[in-house]
Enzyme design. Structure first.
Site, PDB file in Angstrom:
ATOM      1  N   ASP A  77      37.351  49.023  38.638  1.00  0.00           N
ATOM      2  CA  ASP A  77      37.404  47.605  38.302  1.00  0.00           C
ATOM      3  C   ASP A  77      37.331  46.767  39.569  1.00  0.00           C
ATOM      4  O   ASP A  77      38.102  46.975  40.513  1.00  0.00           O
ATOM      5  CB  ASP A  77      38.713  47.284  37.570  1.00  0.00           C
ATOM      6  N   TYR A 133      36.665  39.363  44.464  1.00  0.00           N
ATOM      7  CA  TYR A 133      37.447  40.256  45.328  1.00  0.00           C
ATOM      8  C   TYR A 133      36.760  40.512  46.669  1.00  0.00           C
ATOM      9  O   TYR A 133      37.365  41.076  47.578  1.00  0.00           O
ATOM     10  CB  TYR A 133      37.677  41.599  44.637  1.00  0.00           C
ATOM     11  N   LYS A 143      33.051  41.047  37.452  1.00  0.00           N
ATOM     12  CA  LYS A 143      33.346  39.799  36.748  1.00  0.00           C
ATOM     13  C   LYS A 143      32.587  38.600  37.324  1.00  0.00           C
ATOM     14  O   LYS A 143      32.366  38.520  38.542  1.00  0.00           O
ATOM     15  CB  LYS A 143      34.851  39.511  36.815  1.00  0.00           C
ATOM     16  N   HIS A 178      35.613  36.042  34.389  1.00  0.00           N
ATOM     17  CA  HIS A 178      36.868  36.310  35.095  1.00  0.00           C
ATOM     18  C   HIS A 178      38.011  35.384  34.670  1.00  0.00           C
ATOM     19  O   HIS A 178      39.167  35.791  34.649  1.00  0.00           O
ATOM     20  CB  HIS A 178      36.652  36.195  36.601  1.00  0.00           C
ATOM     21  N   GLN A 224      40.852  41.440  29.556  1.00  0.00           N
ATOM     22  CA  GLN A 224      41.700  41.902  30.655  1.00  0.00           C
ATOM     23  C   GLN A 224      42.663  40.779  31.037  1.00  0.00           C
ATOM     24  O   GLN A 224      42.251  39.741  31.542  1.00  0.00           O
ATOM     25  CB  GLN A 224      40.843  42.297  31.862  1.00  0.00           C
TER      26      GLN A 224
END
Length: 338
Positions: free
Chosen positions: A64, A69, A98, A131, A199
Site C-alpha cells: 500500500d 507518500y 491513491k 485518498h 481504507q
C-alpha cells in the site's frame, strides 16, 4: 490448504505456503486482495528499500502506498528487481496507490494515475483509491499545510474518471479512503462501477463498527490503517487522543493480557482482532522483526471472550488520530468527513 470463509457477501480464502499462511478477500471485479498488506506511510526511501525487501521475503504481496507518500519510485525499483529476477510474478502482487487531495478534480485523474504507474514501473495498478474526500489547490507547494482548500470538489465527476481508469486498463479496481458513510453512499447511488475498498483509520480505540458493517452489506472490503496506533507519527505530529486517559495502544492492559494468554505480541493480537472481524490491514514497520511478526497472525484465533473484551476498548470519535487539521480551514471544506 485452501479454506473459504463467508463474511456476509465478502469471502476470505486462506492458503498455506511454506511456513506462511496468507488470507485473501474476494473482489467483486473477480480478483482477490490479500488480507494483510505492507504499509509504507512515512517511510524514507533508504529505509523503505531495505524494509520492503524484508517484507517481500516474509511473504507480503500486498503493498500500500500513495502519490502523497513520495515513495512510489523506490517501491517501483524494488518491485522491478524482484520481478526481473523471477522471485515474484506481477500477478502475485497486489499494488495499491491513491489519487492525492491536490488531484481531486476530474481533469487531474489521468495525470496522477499515469504518474503513479511511471513511478511504480507498472502497466496497471491493482487498486486505485481516492485518498481523501477533500480537494486542495497545490499551487506549487509540497506541504499540505501550505495548500488551500478547493471547495468545488465533486466526488461524482471524479468517480466517473476513476471508472474510466478501469475501462482503459490502468487499474483493476477502484475505491475510497477517509470517506464517511454518507459520502460512500452517494457514490454507490450514482456509479457504474462500485467502490471495492474503503481504507479508513481503524484500531482498538476507533473501531467504527457501523462503517465496517456498512461495507460488508455493500460488498466493499474495509481496510484499516493506523491499526497499531501510529505512535511515532503521533509523537512527530504532536497528536493525541481526545481522551488523555487512553494508554498507548500496545500497552493497553486488556490487550496485553490477551497477548500473554495466546503467547503472541500485543501487536499480533490487535492485528488479528481487526482482521478476524473481516477487515484487511496494512501495518507499517521498518523493524525487521516486527515486519515478520506482523505477518504471523493467521496461526491462532481469538475466542468470543477475547473479541468482546477488545471491542469494549472502543472510544469512538474520541479515539481518532488523523483529522488532517494541519491544513488551514480544513473543517470549512463541504466534504470534510469527520
Amino acid at each position: 490448504m485452501l479454506m473459504l470463509i463467508s463474511i456476509n457477501t465478502i469471502f476470505i480464502s486462506c492458503i498455506t505456503f511454506d511456513l506462511h499462511i496468507m488470507a485473501y478477500f474476494k473482489l467483486q471485479s473477480g480478483g482477490r486482495m490479500p488480507a494483510i498488506g505492507y504499509g509504507t506511510f512515512m517511510a524514507t526511501e533508504l529505509e523503505l528499500e531495505k524494509s520492503l525487501n524484508i517484507a517481500l521475503e516474509t511473504g507480503y504481496r500486498f503493498i500500500d502506498t500513495a502519490a502523497r507518500y513520495n515513495n512510489e519510485a523506490v517501491i517501483g525499483k524494488v518491485l522491478n528487481e524482484w520481478i526481473s529476477a523471477g522471485k515474484v510474478t506481477r500477478e502475485e502482487l497486489f499494488i495499491q496507490t491513491k489519487l492525492p487531495c491536490y488531484g481531486n478534480r476530474a481533469e487531474d485523474v489521468d495525470h496522477y494515475i499515469k504518474q503513479s504507474l511511471e513511478n511504480l514501473q507498472l502497466d496497471y495498478i491493482d487498486m486505485y483509491l481516492i485518498h481523501h474526500p477533500i480537494g486542495l489547490f497545490k499551487n506549487g507547494k509540497s506541504d499540505y499545510s501550505e495548500m488551500e482548500i478547493d471547495k468545488s470538489t465533486d466526488h461524482l465527476k471524479i468517480w466517473k474518471k476513476m471508472e474510466d481508469q478501469v475501462h482503459n486498463g490502468r487499474t483493476k479496481a477502484i475505491g475510497l479512503s477517509n470517506f464517511n458513510i454518507k459520502q460512500v453512499q452517494r457514490i454507490l447511488d450514482n456509479c457504474k462501477i462500485k467502490p471495492e475498498n474503503l481504507q479508513n483509520e481503524n484500531h482498538l480505540y476507533l473501531q467504527s463498527p457501523e462503517v465496517v458493517e456498512f461495507c460488508k452489506n455493500n460488498s466493499i472490503i474495509f481496510t484499516s490503517y493506523s491499526s497499531l496506533g501510529m505512535k511515532a507519527f503521533r509523537e512527530l505530529a504532536g497528536l493525541s487522543w481526545k481522551n488523555e486517559q487512553l494508554p498507548n495502544m500496545l500497552e493497553n492492559e486488556v490487550l496485553v493480557n490477551i497477548a500473554k494468554k495466546h503467547g503472541k505480541t500485543p501487536a499480533q493480537v490487535l492485528l488479528r482482532f481487526i482482521n478476524q472481524k473481516g477487515v484487511s490491514i496494512i501495518p507499517k514497520s521498518t523493524n525487521p522483526q516486527r515486519i515478520v511478526e506482523n505477518f504471523q497472525i493467521f496461526d491462532f484465533k481469538l475466542d468470543a471472550g477475547d473479541m468482546d473484551a477488545l471491542r469494549s476498548q472502543d472510544n469512538g470519535e474520541g479515539g481518532r488520530i488523523v483529522r488532517i487539521t494541519m491544513i488551514k480551514n480544513i473543517a470549512d471544506h463541504p466534504e470534510y468527513p469527520f
